[in-house]
Design an enzyme around this catalytic site. Structure first.
Site, PDB file in Angstrom:
ATOM      1  N   GLU A  10      37.653  50.595  59.729  1.00 52.38           N
ATOM      2  CA  GLU A  10      38.006  51.958  59.533  1.00 52.38           C
ATOM      3  C   GLU A  10      38.338  52.139  57.897  1.00 52.38           C
ATOM      4  OE1 GLU A  10      39.479  53.996  63.371  1.00 52.38           O
ATOM      5  OE2 GLU A  10      41.078  52.508  62.337  1.00 52.38           O
TER       6      GLU A  10
ATOM      7  N   GLU B  63      39.629  47.888  66.706  1.00 52.58           N
ATOM      8  CA  GLU B  63      40.803  47.545  65.810  1.00 52.58           C
ATOM      9  C   GLU B  63      41.890  47.183  66.726  1.00 52.58           C
ATOM     10  OE1 GLU B  63      40.398  47.323  62.708  1.00 52.58           O
ATOM     11  OE2 GLU B  63      39.112  48.884  62.001  1.00 52.58           O
TER      12      GLU B  63
ATOM     13  N   ASN C 190      51.190  54.178  68.795  1.00 47.95           N
ATOM     14  CA  ASN C 190      52.104  54.024  67.582  1.00 47.95           C
ATOM     15  C   ASN C 190      51.837  54.726  66.629  1.00 47.95           C
ATOM     16  OD1 ASN C 190      49.740  52.501  67.481  1.00 47.95           O
ATOM     17  ND2 ASN C 190      50.865  50.948  66.197  1.00 47.95           N
TER      18      ASN C 190
ATOM     19  N   CYS D  45      50.542  47.669  64.205  1.00 52.14           N
ATOM     20  CA  CYS D  45      49.661  46.752  64.067  1.00 52.14           C
ATOM     21  C   CYS D  45      49.970  45.740  62.954  1.00 52.14           C
ATOM     22  CB  CYS D  45      48.416  47.324  64.201  1.00 52.14           C
ATOM     23  SG  CYS D  45      47.681  48.439  62.937  1.00 52.14           S
TER      24      CYS D  45
END
Ligand code: NAD
Length: 484
Positions: A463, A249, A151, A283
């Site tokens: 991150e 993640e 994505n 996300c």
């Protein structure tokens, strides 16, 4: 069409299987975008061994030299902006404007992480003892496996590669098999600026085939994964008990809460940006909108009116507001969830079907969809759909909205729209997420802040921000006493 190869130990190689996966443009499946190697376990092992051999040299290369090479990559990326933007749109389907936003975000995050490299290990503290020097030293971990989704094929790869490399690790990048060409473009630039062989490696293929060796090989000391919760938790199980740092993640089911005192236009705009940008395949996209009951109907009317005007089409066309979804698997999954929503008794207010004639006939287009009267016991309120489907839920008051917002196993991002500072403050304190917003869309982020979730949305250090680089290092508290 791009013919892709793996990049291992400074060489562009076909996979040992000699097989290729053909990827099509999701806006027009008659168009072939790339042919990518279908790698076998041996190819992944070869890449890991190359990274392992390169580690001693790279980790001892002075930081200014490591950052200079990475700055050159950023410079070349800027020169080839159009190439990246077009490739992201071709592979993923998002609009050119969305691809450009991804490109700018990637540059922004890369620059921040390069700068963080220069600050690593700089924590000198005053000692309790006279004549004693104490500081925190950080060293790179070794070989880092970086696994990315389709994505955000550029931004997520950069978010992992830049901190890993500037900190002195060697890496193996495994892009999604749906969007390998964007990762390959990035590695071409890294090859061009002259990184020592083996410092950067690229292996393409299916996660189900090469994923296991990439996370369990004895040389691997860090795994940074972005993708679904199901695959992420599988990695957590396989790496448990091993000497490897893991950063996962994963998915989200992000709520946007709209209280009665909110600026209605701005809240609707945020629901549309969060729900339908990148066809809802973020996300941090908004998937649940929780609206206080006194403004529920007004909000729904305003939202639906705006959605019915939305132009869906090829991301390369000027007027397109929303592109296709990324490929047949997503298309099936999203349409299936729309059927589930209908079967569960949610009220369909917009969309609810595929777009498959005229200019949409050859792509994977789904009409932007809004379900109203969704309740927390429905699957469409609990499971990550990852598509252009918004579930609108009614809350009796702020307390109820907060409870509904937290009523999911995920914990990535949340927003509240209100003018009431006290309620906003409570929302910040009590919403169970890693990113929290007041009067901003759920997807808003900046590179200097950590990006990650809680609950089933993440594991390990987040991150980006300061932990982005810290994740790729060991820490050692050092005490030095002067002797006369
Ligand atoms: P996915 O989990 O199917 O795949 C992600 C990556 O993992 C791909 O490269 C894939 O090939 C690889 N993979 C698959 N099986 C593997 C295995 N057994 N071992 C190791 N690697 C394996 O996810 P996706 O469909 O590519 O991406 C969509 C998902 O990513 C959504 O759930 C979304 O929420 C999540 N996502 C999360 C973030 C975040 O920062 N939290 C960002 C973007 C996407």
């Amino acid at each position: 069409m791009k013919i892709l190869r793996n990049y291992i130990d400074g060489r562009w190689l076909d996979s040992s299987t000699a097989k290729k996966k053909i990827n099509h443009n999701p806006a027009d499946r008659r168009e072939t975008v790339s042919k990518a190697p279908v790698s076998a376990v041996e190819d992944a092992e070869q890449a890991l061994q190359a990274a392992s051999r390169a580690f001693a040299g790279w980790s001892h290369t002075p930081m200014p030299q490591r950052s200079a090479l990475l700055r050159n990559v950023v410079r070349l990326m800027e020169e080839r902006e159009e190439c990246f933007v077009e490739m992201i749109t071709l592979e993923n389907g998002k609009t050119l404007r969305e691809s450009r936003t991804e490109f700018r975000a990637a540059i922004n995050e890369a620059e921040y992480q390069i700068a963080q490299g220069r600050l690593l290990g700089g924590d000198h503290l005053s000692s309790e003892r006279r004549g004693t020097l104490c500081y925190l030293a950080r060293r790179p971990l070794g070989v880092a496996t970086l696994i990315t989704p389709w994505n955000f094929p550029l931004n997520v790869a950069c978010r992992k590669m830049f901190p890993a490399l500037v900190a002195g690790n060697c890496c193996v990048l495994k892009p999604s098999d749906l969007t390998p060409a964007t990762g390959a473009l990035l590695c071409e630039l890294m090859d061009h600026v002259g990184f020592p062989h083996g410092v950067i490696n690229l292996v393409m293929g299916q996660g189900s085939v090469i994923g296991d060796v990439l996370v369990t090989h004895p040389s691997v000391k860090a795994v940074s994964f972005t993708g679904s919760t199901e695959v992420g938790l599988g990695i957590a199980r396989r790496t448990a008990g091993r000497d490897v740092q893991v950063q996962l993640e994963m998915g989200g089911k992000n709520p946007l809460v709209v209280l009665a005192d909110a600026n209605m236009n701005e809240a609707i705009a945020a629901a549309i940006i969060g729900g339908f940008s990148c066809s809802g395949q973020w996300c941090t996209s908004t998937s649940r909108v929780i609206v206080e009951q006194s403004i529920y109907n007004e909000f729904l009317d305003g939202l639906t009116a705006r959605i019915l005007e939305m132009v869906v089409g090829d991301g390369r066309d000027e007027g397109t507001r929303m592109g296709p979804v990324t490929g047949p698997k997503q298309y099936e999954t999203i349409l299936n969830y729309i059927q589930i929503g209908r079967d569960e008794g949610a009220r369909l207010c917009a969309g609810g079907h595929a777009l498959d004639d005229g200019k949409h006939a050859n792509g994977y287009f789904v009409a932007p969809t809004v379900f109203a009267d969704v309740t927390s016991n429905m699957r469409i309120a609990q499971e990550e759909i990852f598509g252009p489907v918004l579930s609108v839920m009614k809350a009796s008051d702020f307390e109820d909205a907060l409870r509904i917002a937290n009523e999911t196993s995920y914990g990535l991002s949340a927003s509240i729209f209100t003018r009431d500072l006290a309620k906003a403050q409570r929302f910040i304190e009590e919403s169970e997420v890693g990113l929290c917003h007041v009067n901003l869309p759920t997807a808003y982020k900046e590179p200097q802040l950590e990006f990650g979730g809680v609950k089933e949305s993440a594991r390990g250090l987040p991150e980006a921000g300061k932990t982005g680089i810290q994740f790729f290092t060991t820490h050692k508290a050092v005490y030095v006493q002067h002797q006369s």
